[in-house]
Design a protein around this motif. Sequence first.
Motif, PDB file in Angstrom:
ATOM      1  N   UNK A 151       1.368  -1.029  -0.184  1.00  0.00           N
ATOM      2  CA  UNK A 151       0.073   0.108   0.394  1.00  0.00           C
ATOM      3  C   UNK A 151       0.799   1.069  -0.257  1.00  0.00           C
ATOM      4  N   UNK A 152       0.918   2.233  -1.063  1.00  0.00           N
ATOM      5  CA  UNK A 152       1.857   3.040  -1.178  1.00  0.00           C
ATOM      6  C   UNK A 152       1.782   4.133  -0.226  1.00  0.00           C
ATOM      7  N   UNK A 153       0.495   4.343  -0.063  1.00  0.00           N
ATOM      8  CA  UNK A 153       0.285   5.597   0.126  1.00  0.00           C
ATOM      9  C   UNK A 153       0.698   5.538   2.109  1.00  0.00           C
ATOM     10  N   UNK A 154       0.477   3.872   2.381  1.00  0.00           N
ATOM     11  CA  UNK A 154       0.722   3.435   3.689  1.00  0.00           C
ATOM     12  C   UNK A 154       1.610   3.437   3.753  1.00  0.00           C
ATOM     13  N   UNK A 155       3.046   3.422   3.120  1.00  0.00           N
ATOM     14  CA  UNK A 155       4.247   3.638   3.012  1.00  0.00           C
ATOM     15  C   UNK A 155       4.754   4.538   3.637  1.00  0.00           C
ATOM     16  N   UNK A 156       3.917   5.778   2.804  1.00  0.00           N
ATOM     17  CA  UNK A 156       4.924   6.775   2.470  1.00  0.00           C
ATOM     18  C   UNK A 156       4.115   7.489   3.938  1.00  0.00           C
ATOM     19  N   UNK A 157       2.943   7.582   4.559  1.00  0.00           N
ATOM     20  CA  UNK A 157       2.441   7.809   5.905  1.00  0.00           C
ATOM     21  C   UNK A 157       3.493   7.189   6.747  1.00  0.00           C
ATOM     22  N   UNK A 158       4.200   6.434   6.660  1.00  0.00           N
ATOM     23  CA  UNK A 158       4.433   5.017   8.124  1.00  0.00           C
ATOM     24  C   UNK A 158       6.088   5.720   7.942  1.00  0.00           C
ATOM     25  N   UNK A 159       6.563   6.040   6.848  1.00  0.00           N
ATOM     26  CA  UNK A 159       7.940   6.565   6.454  1.00  0.00           C
ATOM     27  C   UNK A 159       7.854   7.872   6.991  1.00  0.00           C
ATOM     28  N   UNK A 160       6.622   8.867   7.359  1.00  0.00           N
ATOM     29  CA  UNK A 160       6.620  10.910   7.504  1.00  0.00           C
ATOM     30  C   UNK A 160       6.771  10.533   9.295  1.00  0.00           C
ATOM     31  N   UNK A 161       6.388   9.386   9.394  1.00  0.00           N
ATOM     32  CA  UNK A 161       5.560   9.704  10.980  1.00  0.00           C
ATOM     33  C   UNK A 161       7.065   8.843  11.290  1.00  0.00           C
ATOM     34  N   UNK A 162       8.248   7.869  11.211  1.00  0.00           N
ATOM     35  CA  UNK A 162       8.469   7.443  11.673  1.00  0.00           C
ATOM     36  C   UNK A 162      10.028   8.874  11.763  1.00  0.00           C
ATOM     37  N   UNK A 181      -3.596   8.187   9.641  1.00  0.00           N
ATOM     38  CA  UNK A 181      -4.538   6.886   9.522  1.00  0.00           C
ATOM     39  C   UNK A 181      -5.460   7.198   9.569  1.00  0.00           C
ATOM     40  N   UNK A 182      -6.567   8.644   9.368  1.00  0.00           N
ATOM     41  CA  UNK A 182      -7.772   8.779   9.012  1.00  0.00           C
ATOM     42  C   UNK A 182      -7.455   9.107   7.952  1.00  0.00           C
ATOM     43  N   UNK A 183      -6.827   9.616   7.544  1.00  0.00           N
ATOM     44  CA  UNK A 183      -6.566   9.943   5.609  1.00  0.00           C
ATOM     45  C   UNK A 183      -6.510   8.759   5.099  1.00  0.00           C
ATOM     46  N   UNK A 189      -7.200   1.134  -1.379  1.00  0.00           N
ATOM     47  CA  UNK A 189      -5.921   0.249  -0.346  1.00  0.00           C
ATOM     48  C   UNK A 189      -6.351  -0.028   0.834  1.00  0.00           C
ATOM     49  N   UNK A 190      -6.907   0.407   2.172  1.00  0.00           N
ATOM     50  CA  UNK A 190      -7.314   0.280   3.435  1.00  0.00           C
ATOM     51  C   UNK A 190      -8.259  -0.357   2.935  1.00  0.00           C
ATOM     52  N   UNK A 191      -9.854  -0.247   2.144  1.00  0.00           N
ATOM     53  CA  UNK A 191     -10.743  -0.927   2.171  1.00  0.00           C
ATOM     54  C   UNK A 191     -10.513  -2.640   1.248  1.00  0.00           C
ATOM     55  N   UNK A 192      -9.377  -2.620   0.635  1.00  0.00           N
ATOM     56  CA  UNK A 192      -9.201  -3.795   0.270  1.00  0.00           C
ATOM     57  C   UNK A 192      -8.477  -4.593   1.359  1.00  0.00           C
ATOM     58  N   UNK A 204      -5.048  -7.177  -2.237  1.00  0.00           N
ATOM     59  CA  UNK A 204      -4.997  -7.084  -3.474  1.00  0.00           C
ATOM     60  C   UNK A 204      -4.385  -5.267  -3.099  1.00  0.00           C
ATOM     61  N   UNK A 205      -2.968  -4.449  -2.815  1.00  0.00           N
ATOM     62  CA  UNK A 205      -3.571  -2.852  -3.426  1.00  0.00           C
ATOM     63  C   UNK A 205      -2.537  -2.576  -4.656  1.00  0.00           C
ATOM     64  N   UNK A 206      -2.883  -1.481  -4.612  1.00  0.00           N
ATOM     65  CA  UNK A 206      -3.247  -0.348  -5.871  1.00  0.00           C
ATOM     66  C   UNK A 206      -2.187   0.955  -5.667  1.00  0.00           C
TER      67      UNK A 206
END
Length: 208
Positions: A151-162, A181-183, A189-192, A204-206
């Motif tokens: 999940x690319x968007x989640x990766x980015x959020x995780x990177x920035x948080x860390x 998390x809300x974003x 991807x979250x729904x998937x 299956x993330x897109x």
Amino acid sequence: VVLRGNGRGFMAGGDLATLRADPVQGAIDILTPLNAALQLLAQMNAPVIAQVHGAAAGAGLSLVLMADYVIAAEGTRFNLAYINLGTSCDVGASWALPRIVGVRQALEIALLGEAFTADDALRLGLVNRVVPGAELDSATTALALRLASGPTLAYGAMKRLMRASIDRTLPEQLAAEKDAFVHCAGTEDFRAGVEAFHQRQSPQFVGR
């Protein structure tokens, strides 16, 4: 994104011939675009893997420090090296190194300018994995393919948080986590991911 060097090593440092000819302007010409590139790598959603072999010295080690995940070949040598040239570090080393190993250990690496091995780097937490040289390409490719399906968007959020966590108070970090998390909760991807969990299937993330 995979960062790797061609030839005998990952990167042995800056172009000293350019710096010798015009030290001040040469430093500006090298560091200005390099710093901009590093900021892009840090801000982008895609994880950044450093595939390291041979030598990672000076700016080469700085690049390794700024990656999100590092795989090194056995026999790789590391050296921050700047002090041996009579200069301070660059390319984010003073930001990343203390965050990874602590200030005291970072100062030892920086002030002594001594080379250390891939096993030393693993012990210090500077690399994630050390593999035989013959397996370096395949190990990196396997990791890159695994991350590429995520999940690319989640990766980015995780990177920035860390990366921002050390500079924030706990309330600030909790607020940033909530916002991220809300974003992410509003993404496909979250729904998937949630649906796959309930269906007991692999998601299956897109990347949306």
